[in-house]
Write a protein that holds these residues in place. Structure first.
Motif, PDB file in Angstrom:
ATOM      1  N   GLU A  96       0.828  -1.208   0.000  1.00  0.00           N
ATOM      2  CA  GLU A  96       0.000   0.000   0.000  1.00  0.00           C
ATOM      3  C   GLU A  96       0.861   1.257   0.000  1.00  0.00           C
ATOM      4  O   GLU A  96       0.528   2.239  -0.665  1.00  0.00           O
ATOM      5  N   ALA A 112       0.643   4.021  -2.819  1.00  0.00           N
ATOM      6  CA  ALA A 112       0.343   5.401  -2.404  1.00  0.00           C
ATOM      7  C   ALA A 112       1.415   6.355  -2.898  1.00  0.00           C
ATOM      8  O   ALA A 112       1.110   7.478  -3.304  1.00  0.00           O
ATOM      9  N   THR A 133      -2.050   7.716   1.532  1.00  0.00           N
ATOM     10  CA  THR A 133      -1.720   6.574   2.378  1.00  0.00           C
ATOM     11  C   THR A 133      -2.814   6.315   3.403  1.00  0.00           C
ATOM     12  O   THR A 133      -3.218   5.161   3.610  1.00  0.00           O
ATOM     13  N   GLY A 156      -5.824   4.763   1.693  1.00  0.00           N
ATOM     14  CA  GLY A 156      -5.586   3.354   1.384  1.00  0.00           C
ATOM     15  C   GLY A 156      -5.629   2.474   2.618  1.00  0.00           C
ATOM     16  O   GLY A 156      -6.187   1.372   2.579  1.00  0.00           O
TER      17      GLY A 156
END
Length: 153
Positions: free
Chosen positions: A36, A40, A80, A83
């Motif tokens: 992730e 991101a 971030t 996500g």
């Protein structure tokens, strides 16, 4: 002099970390967090580049300068956090453990506040003055805070 120093607490911390990181749920969460973060980073770079290319605020140069410095600093933490929130919901729906993702999201929120504060400072004050305070005061305090938060996992 150095014979009085005991390494037992350090060895205990490392051993606990190795035991905890050996669990499949922890490994899955760490893998998902790493993936992730990479996604991101790519998405935030794309957003910043598209924002610079299609800037329609050049008529208002002060607003553009202030908004650009602030925006570039907060895009990555915002993407971030979004996500990680989506991953938390996914893990909750799948019945998986997601505590590590939640803790990491809290740390990213602290990074967001720090980067937003820096964006505001860089927008309103001369870059050299802010850079001096940033490097000598704000960054060390931030790193100490993050390290302390990391040890409370």
């Amino acid at each position: 002099m150095f014979s009085d120093i005991s390494l037992e607490p350090v060895i205990d911390i490392i051993h606990k970390f190795l035991v905890i990181s050996g669990r499949p749920s922890v490994q899955l969460q760490l893998l998902v967090i790493a993936v992730e973060m990479g996604v991101a980073w790519l998405v935030s770079r794309l957003i910043v580049r598209l924002g610079a290319r299609f800037s329609f605020l050049e008529r208002w140069s002060l607003f553009h300068r202030l908004g650009s410095a602030f925006f570039q600093r907060i895009v990555f933490p915002l993407v971030t956090m979004l996500g990680l929130e989506l991953l938390e919901m996914l893990f909750q729906q799948l019945g998986q453990l997601f505590g590590l993702i939640t803790k990491f999201n809290n740390l990213v929120f602290v990074v967001f506040i720090y980067r937003a504060f820096l964006g505001i400072l860089y927008s309103f004050f001369p870059q050299t003055a802010v850079q001096r305070y940033h490097n000598r005061l704000l960054a060390p305090l931030f790193y100490i805070f993050i390290a302390e938060q990391g040890f409370t996992f």
